[in-house]
Design an enzyme around this catalytic site. Structure first.
Site, PDB file in Angstrom:
ATOM      1  N   LEU A   1      36.080  48.322  51.095  1.00 27.82           N
ATOM      2  CA  LEU A   1      36.701  47.187  51.778  1.00 27.82           C
ATOM      3  C   LEU A   1      37.718  46.522  50.868  1.00 27.82           C
ATOM      4  O   LEU A   1      37.381  46.035  49.800  1.00 27.82           O
ATOM      5  CB  LEU A   1      35.630  46.169  52.180  1.00 27.82           C
TER       6      LEU A   1
ATOM      7  N   HIS B   1      32.073  39.900  42.662  1.00 26.34           N
ATOM      8  CA  HIS B   1      33.411  39.582  42.188  1.00 26.34           C
ATOM      9  C   HIS B   1      33.954  38.404  43.004  1.00 26.34           C
ATOM     10  O   HIS B   1      33.642  38.267  44.189  1.00 26.34           O
ATOM     11  CB  HIS B   1      34.292  40.822  42.374  1.00 26.34           C
TER      12      HIS B   1
END
Length: 341
Positions: free
Chosen positions: A125, A229
């Site tokens: 993604l 992240h």
């Protein structure tokens, strides 16, 4: 209009450009034209029914129809770990107790696992930062669930999503530095590159043989476990809304979370339905935002549109119908962008 569609062989250059923008940590989107070309070919062979279960996978791109520019990518692997082991760290709790001293301690540990073997996987993604507006990220992430809902028989009982782990301000992974680097003895990016190329045998050859006690790791490494992240935080929230959760598995390189769910428990299996297309001149001002997907396999398409549904019918404008490549009377799958509160 922004449309998610099934990838095509001529999307190689676009995927390479997105790979450059993605940076480290996104193993399946390296800016390598050979690797991306091979993946696009694998998708075409999956659609054609030419591959064994272990090699099947789908890849979708987000396209700005005004410019023809590909601005995002996402994928689904049909069954991981059947050809090469799908390694994760499994998190468990171990209790040490002394009856004589009347003391006990609870210790969390990590041990290598391939317990997710056979799961379908949401993967790859990434959305161009310039297009992270107007619900594009929601469309990119959630359209995969529409594909699963439309073609449920092509997937496993359970699904997982390995999320990109935490990196510090210097672009380094504290979890890797504290753990993986000691066993693999190569740079993080080199290890990541080898995995992206399918060269995974070194993982089994060099991995820790015994459980790793989390309390023995430095604090900054412990803080990475289950953390994503900074650019992946919105993606995690979207997947959790759709029904996935962190259970017991984290990524072996960065310690990022691996979210899991039974496919039949996903929101798409409950909140989506099939509707007949009716073309209208314009969208009602109060029409809710819906994910709308056509029923094609090789040319699967999804849009995020303001559209009313009633009595088995969905109202689409001519522009929306063209984007989906459907006509009046066709059946499409529709799901509200967000669950009812």
């Amino acid at each position: 209009m922004i449309v998610l569609r099934m990838c095509r062989p001529d999307d190689v250059d676009a995927l390479v450009m997105l790979g450059h923008k993605a940076g480290p940590g996104l193993t399946t989107l390296k800016p390598d034209p050979v690797a991306q070309g091979a993946r696009l070919e694998r998708v075409q062979r999956t659609i054609a029914g030419e591959l064994p279960l272990a090699e099947q996978g789908y890849l979708f791109v987000l396209e700005d129809t005004a410019s023809g520019k590909v601005v995002g990518v996402c994928g689904i692997e049909v069954a991981v770990g059947l050809d090469q082991a799908f390694w994760t760290y499994r998190m468990d709790t171990f209790v040490h107790a002394s009856r004589e001293l009347g003391l006990w301690t609870r210790m969390d540990k990590l041990h290598m696992s391939h317990g997710l073997t056979g799961y379908s996987e949401l993967c790859t993604l990434f959305l161009d930062p310039d297009y992270r507006v107007n619900g594009n990220g929601s469309l990119l992430s959630k359209a995969r669930f529409m594909f699963i809902g439309q073609f449920r028989e092509r997937f496993a009982e359970r699904i997982c999503a390995e999320m990109r782990g935490y990196f510090d301000e210097n672009g380094e992974s504290p979890f890797w530095k504290a753990l993986g680097a000691h066993f693999y003895r190569i740079d993080f990016h080199e290890a990541d590159r080898l995995v992206a190329l399918g060269k995974k045998s070194f993982l089994a050859e060099l991995m820790p043989r015994y459980p790793v006690y989390i309390d023995f790791l430095p604090q900054d490494a412990r803080d990475c476990i289950g953390k994503v992240h900074k650019e992946t935080e919105p993606a995690r929230r979207m997947l959790e809304v759709e029904g996935l959760r962190l259970e017991q598995h984290v990524d072996i390189f960065e310690g990022g979370p691996v979210l899991e769910a039974r496919i039949d428990d996903l929101r798409v299996m409950r909140d989506s339905g099939l509707y007949q297309v009716e073309i209208v001149a314009e969208t009602a001002a109060d029409a809710p935002r819906q994910l709308v997907a056509n029923g094609e396999l090789a040319d699967f398409r999804v849009i995020l549109a303001a559209a009313n549904v009633a009595d088995g019918v969905v109202h689409l404008t001519a522009e929306q119908a063209r984007a989906l490549q459907v006509k009046a009377g066709d059946r499409v799958r529709v799901m509200p962008q967000n669950p009812a509160k």
